[in-house]
Design an enzyme around this catalytic site. Structure first.
Site, PDB file in Angstrom:
ATOM      1  N   GLU A 109       3.564 -24.390  14.553  1.00  0.00           N
ATOM      2  CA  GLU A 109       4.446 -24.141  13.404  1.00  0.00           C
ATOM      3  C   GLU A 109       5.706 -23.355  13.756  1.00  0.00           C
ATOM      4  OE1 GLU A 109       1.681 -22.468  10.615  1.00  0.00           O
ATOM      5  OE2 GLU A 109       0.819 -24.416  10.112  1.00  0.00           O
ATOM      6  N   LYS A 120       3.445 -21.751  19.105  1.00  0.00           N
ATOM      7  CA  LYS A 120       2.540 -20.813  18.442  1.00  0.00           C
ATOM      8  C   LYS A 120       1.102 -21.078  18.870  1.00  0.00           C
ATOM      9  CE  LYS A 120       1.129 -19.663  13.655  1.00  0.00           C
ATOM     10  NZ  LYS A 120       1.200 -20.160  12.265  1.00  0.00           N
TER      11      LYS A 120
END
Lengths: 750, 750
Positions: free
Chosen positions: A472, A583
């Site tokens: 993300e 991430k």
């Protein structure tokens, strides 16, 4: 041994963390480990599926009135951990018996010493029942104690984020049921009725008084105590809601009679018997590594605590039934991270969890329609009916609103769900399930992808633009490999299975295409489309999305005390989307969940590339690297990632355990051990393959796999693998075929 | 200097004590010094005269919804004294300005350091208004703070005695008044309406959210803060009730407009101006003894805080407006211990307090009737309408019920009240007051005594059997000297004054005897009776009651660290009634309050006898021995008793300051200084007499006496007394007559 998680030092800093770790849940309901003797809490009482919006931004799981409040007064001193000197303190979760225990000795400002023990369980036998046993011993005084038993309906959601607080219910009825207290509330929007009762049983308590205090219902008793004697009090709690019955109050009244003459010990026996059945199915033993053993059990314990086989209209939120984090919403976490555990140990529960998606198909279709697509677009965040519940706005640290895009762009959830259906089917061979639910899920998600794909006229391929993949850090990207590959798999698998279905069950097939309103023409179009979906890679390194390799490249070089990556120097945190830092695994995720479709060499090269660029800013991340590490032979890192995974909550690695369980990480723990160290996989031809590796200090690893209704009991040592099978089947050991006979089979690994 | 009471170390043990010491009251209302940053409290919000019974044993002063709750959050951390490291802490009462102040610096578990200052006042200009100013400074961080402002209607009476808890009201209306929060409750039995409002004013706060949480009304704001900057927030609170207005809500709405544009500083100025006027009337200075100076002011401050000149239907409870102790009831404490302070410094207030008894005469008559007597029997414990409110039952430490007899037998209260009327009249010469109220009080109490006395045929005297005198160790005694003497005085004085009235104002006299339904025959009977009331003594030692000298004799020999008596060895605490030990002065009380009727020799002998037998188990006790000591020349003990008296609450001598102010002791402090060290008395002929003595270390003592509308300003040093008079009058110095001229008059003492 290795069944307990202890907190031996009461510390305000850790109160909320331990409330999460000490949550007791039975799938139907979850109650945070609120310490009745503490004055600081973020208590939580949840029933799966009870959501409400009220003034909140989106629907939230409702934090219900609290039945745990139990106060002890000695004359005019209230006995709390915060107002006394703590002489002894041990609070612990016993996972074998699913109890929360307290043993403490406190000295009041006036010098009175009191020993308090308690044991609490949320019944696995009757999901509506919770029981607590208190043992109170005045150490150095005779005199009077006063006991105050309460149901508190002043509970709100977001207590520690008061600007976003919601009280999702109104107090509806308060009644003195002598014995006990009745309190009923009604949720504001959803109009759910929640009925609760609590009562005390003890030979010692007397002079009861009842209090209706508008939003509190209380009973107060006195105990006249003698030094050194122990006074026992049993507290029973019941909860029923309009979700499970039209007459929750009547149910409560019946149950009170039922449990009136039942002791803590009797009900505890029934509960323990259920726990034994559960542990028999799910336990994994690691001989020679106490930390790993206890930590792993912690994850298995809480994951199984979240599941409720009887209700196919609820699923497991990203924070379990353990806190308000992510508002109780259900994400891909359930299907991709948690479900394998259930599929291979408790297929009945896996089935129920998958049915939640089928039962929310209407909402998913509405999402698609609202966004101009066809079929079913499953919501990135789901509550009770499958509508998209991702908040549109958050707030940054300066108070500026920040647009949250995951609900608009993180499309892969729909094929994640289709994949989970398929994996369940492979493992169980549950054809009836596919016929009644699975095919429809495949068709509706395929319809969605068909409408979501766009045709690139120049290059004559199909693409998916402006998405968010599992990583993300990068929003609005085009042709995320994970998303595109799974969309392709989704459509392709749909075509395959319904064509096969047509041949096997032509009549039922006709009903299916009628019900789903499709034709041969649709299917032919799908077959054309999926072949042309764009996928890009470069020298075997898969490009996470189109243009990723052109981004500024940083490699992680430094790690913190928990061996978690530190940001590279000079990084600008608001420009992460301009870097190759990610991430959590994205490409690697795909190589894991569809491992049978990729060669080991590809996996190794991509692992090496992406591991150096992964910040693990999601609890979903380390376990996946642990598994992939083992698959490609990086055993050192694998153990580290495994420990990080199982310790996510115990060590509060993500600094937010207070908000609830990292439920995906509990599933990741199971996957690490079974897919990773246990080396279990299903090959292209649907044959179980075992390619284990265990760390030197582990004497043995033992786990179970329910493969097509045959429980395989697998015991691994450094050099051997012993598999107990309930019937003859074909398996592979290190990619080499073997026939298992019924009973014990031993193989040497070297 | 010597205007402040500090708490420099936050300690849970002392939280409730400081709530009492830091109470701010203006007679109309009192609010305990609840510390908004503490998680432990026994907060209290009282309006004089708002009583209710509900499920309590007797009527109680109602602990109203709390408007003080004000919580500060830094991200997800709540800033409390209990959950942070306390780097600086100073909380103090400024008595000169009647403010409660806090200066603290706290470090959160996450390392954020925040400095918080606050100043609170309950306005003396507008009794409905309370204002608080907060100054919040983040020391080491930028970021977001969240502020939660609340009115909490979950407040009950007897929070720390939960078996006797009462919630005396129901939440009636909650409204968002943007700006601010409105909450209205209605008491259960008395149906009083209490309307409260609170709102915040600040340039810094934003993003307000409003919450109606059934029994809480809240508003939440955000502040985006920069390191080292100070953020000011002003909080205004208003209260109106149906006792003072038919439209409390409308009053609130009007007041909000009134104060909308008014700053803390402006309103504080008006308040301070009133405080200056008050201190000008009541202050006493002791030069050379800081402890005595500050301690004395503490007592004057809290006593004046309890008084409300405007409402003659309320009086001062034994615990002031400072706590729930004694249920807010009014005892003889007001007339005998507190009233002299008001009579001689603030006669308007004394008048109002006396009128409370006149306004509850109907209840007193009902008490007499209920018990088979005539006239007015004032209740031992009084609430709003003068009915007897003494609880009939208490509970001993084993939980056995114990009958409380004071409400049945402690009759002397009726003549205590008559005496207070008389003393007020002597000091003020307020004839109109006697005509309208005083004579009636005398007649009705005389009627009561007439019916209460019994005639002993054998001995031909009148006696009062089965009573409790001021010393409550001895119940059911016959012919308590204090009671008998005052009954006699009451009847005698009644006869004298109404016979004089008949001569001076025959017409009005006729109205009076008509109104009180008496005749000459009654008066003649009274004159016969009082002469024959039995009084016993032996060698000048007055016998406390009939048979007292026959009881087992113990003398006190040992004292604790606070110089309070220790029980003699081998004493049986459940058989105190069989000993000569007494709880508090009884005979000595009489010799003090009617001092002009007894010779000094009698006083000395009785002081010597009873002092050795007095356990001081009442806060009313030490001050009386202090005064008597000075009158008979025992100066050493006098200072000790004085210090004990003024320190009653500051040092928590009685171990129950938590429950409220020892209001009688505050009055006793004034009496000790003025009657004791100041040597002020009124002789038989109504001439002020000054016979002072001050301790060596006192350079001077300065006090004021309003004698018949002439403020005498008295300054005493070791050798001189300087009196400033507003007009010529006759006085005595050490029993020797002098004429005071207008202005300054100096006398030498030796």
């Amino acid at each position: 041994m290795n069944w307990e998680i202890h907190d031996k030092k009461y510390n305000l800093k850790n109160v909320q963390k331990y409330e999460t770790l000490f949550t007791l849940a039975n799938g139907y309901r979850g109650i945070r480990g609120y310490n009745e003797l503490s004055s600081f809490d973020n208590r939580g009482n949840f029933v799966a599926g009870i959501f409400d919006k009220s003034n909140a931004q989106v629907k939230e799981i409702v934090n219900l009135p609290d039945p745990l409040e139990f106060k002890i007064y000695s004359e005019d001193e209230i006995i709390t951990l915060d107002s006394t000197e703590i002489l002894k303190y041990d609070r612990y979760l016993n996972m074998k018996e699913a109890t929360l225990n307290l043993e403490t000795e406190l000295k009041t400002p006036k010098g009175k010493i009191i020993n308090i023990k308690s044991k609490r369980f949320v019944s696995r036998f009757d999901e509506h029942l919770m029981m607590i046993k208190y043992e109170i011993t005045p150490i150095n005084f005779d005199g009077k104690l006063t006991i105050q038993n309460t149901i508190n309906s002043n509970i709100t959601n977001s207590k520690f984020d008061p600007i976003n607080k919601s009280k999702h219910y109104k107090t509806d009825e308060i009644k003195d049921l002598e014995n006990g207290l009745y309190l009923q509330v009604k949720t504001n929007d959803s109009k759910s009725i929640i009925s609760q009762w609590t009562g005390l049983y003890s030979e010692n308590i007397k002079n009861r008084k009842f209090y209706d205090l508008e939003t509190l219902v209380e009973e107060v008793y006195e105990i006249y105590v003698k030094k050194s004697r122990t006074y026992k009090i049993q507290k029973n709690c019941l909860i029923h809601t309009s979700r499970n019955s039209k007459t929750p109050k009547k149910n409560i009244l019946n149950d009170i009679k039922l449990y009136k003459n039942s002791s803590f010990e009797e009900e505890f026996k029934k509960h323990i018997k259920e726990m034994q059945k559960i542990w028999k199915k799910i336990d994994i033993t690691i001989d020679g590594d106490d930390k790993a053993q206890t930590g792993l059990r912690f994850n298995l314990f809480h994951l199984i605590s979240c599941a409720y086989q009887k209700d196919p209209t609820v699923s497991i939120g990203a924070k379990g039934l353990h806190g308000e984090g992510y508002k109780g919403h259900i994400f891909w976490d359930t299907e991709i991270f948690m479900l394998p555990f259930f599929t291979y140990t408790y297929p009945e529960i896996a089935r129920s969890l998958l049915l939640y998606r089928f039962n929310t198909l209407k909402g998913a279709k509405e999402n698609a329609k609202n966004n101009g697509y066809n079929g079913a677009q499953f919501p990135w965040e789901s509550a009770d009916i499958g509508l998209e519940e991702t908040p549109k706005w958050g707030i940054d640290y300066l108070g500026n609103p920040v647009r949250i895009w995951t609900g608009d762009e993180e499309f892969h959830i729909s094929s994640d769900i289709a994949l989970a259906y398929w994996q369940y089917f492979k493992a169980t061979n549950d054809k009836e399930f596919m016929e009644n639910y699975g095919y429809e899920i495949f068709i509706e998600t395929t319809k969605f992808w068909e409408s979501r794909l766009t045709h690139n006229e120049d290059k004559d391929y199909y693409e998916i633009k402006k998405v968010i993949g599992p990583d993300e850090f990068h929003e609005h990207v085009d042709n995320n490999f994970y998303t595109n590959y799974l969309a392709k798999w989704n459509i392709k698998k749909c075509c395959e299975i319904i064509e096969k279905y047509k041949i096997e069950s032509p009549k039922k097939y006709e009903d299916l295409i009628k019900k789903t309103n499709i034709s041969e023409k649709n299917i032919n179009n799908w077959k054309n489309i999926y072949k042309k979906i764009f996928l890009s890679s470069k020298n075997d390194i898969i490009e996470q999305f189109e243009g990723y390799f052109n981004l500024k490249d940083y490699k992680i070089k430094k790690y913190d005390e928990n061996e978690m990556p530190l940001w590279p120097e000079n990084i600008e945190l608001d420009k992460l989307n301009q870097t190759q830092l990610i991430k959590q695994p994205d490409v690697i995720m795909l190589l894991l969940i569809l491992g049978e479709e990729f060669e080991e060499e590809i996996k190794r090269k991509n692992y090496e590339y992406y591991e150096k660029r992964t910040m693990h800013k999601s609890s979903l991340s380390p376990s996946m690297y642990s598994i992939m590490g083992l698959k490609i032979g990086d055993t050192h890192n694998a153990y580290n990632y495994f420990i990080k995974t199982i310790m996510t909550d115990i060590q509060d690695n993500q600094k937010n355990t207070a908000l609830g369980l990292h439920a995906a990480s509990t599933g990741g723990s199971w996957q690490s051990i079974v897919y990773g160290f246990g080396g279990f996989s299903i090959d292209k031809n649907n044959i179980p393959n075992f390619n284990p590796w265990i760390p030197k200090k582990w004497k043995s690893l033992n786990y179970k796999i329910n493969w097509q209704n045959n429980v395989l009991n697998i015991n691994i040592t450094e050099n051997t693998i012993i598999i107990n099978s309930e019937r003859e089947i074909e398996i592979k050991i290190k990619n080499k075929s073997h026939k298992l006979k019924k009973g014990t089979n031993k193989f040497y690994l070297n």
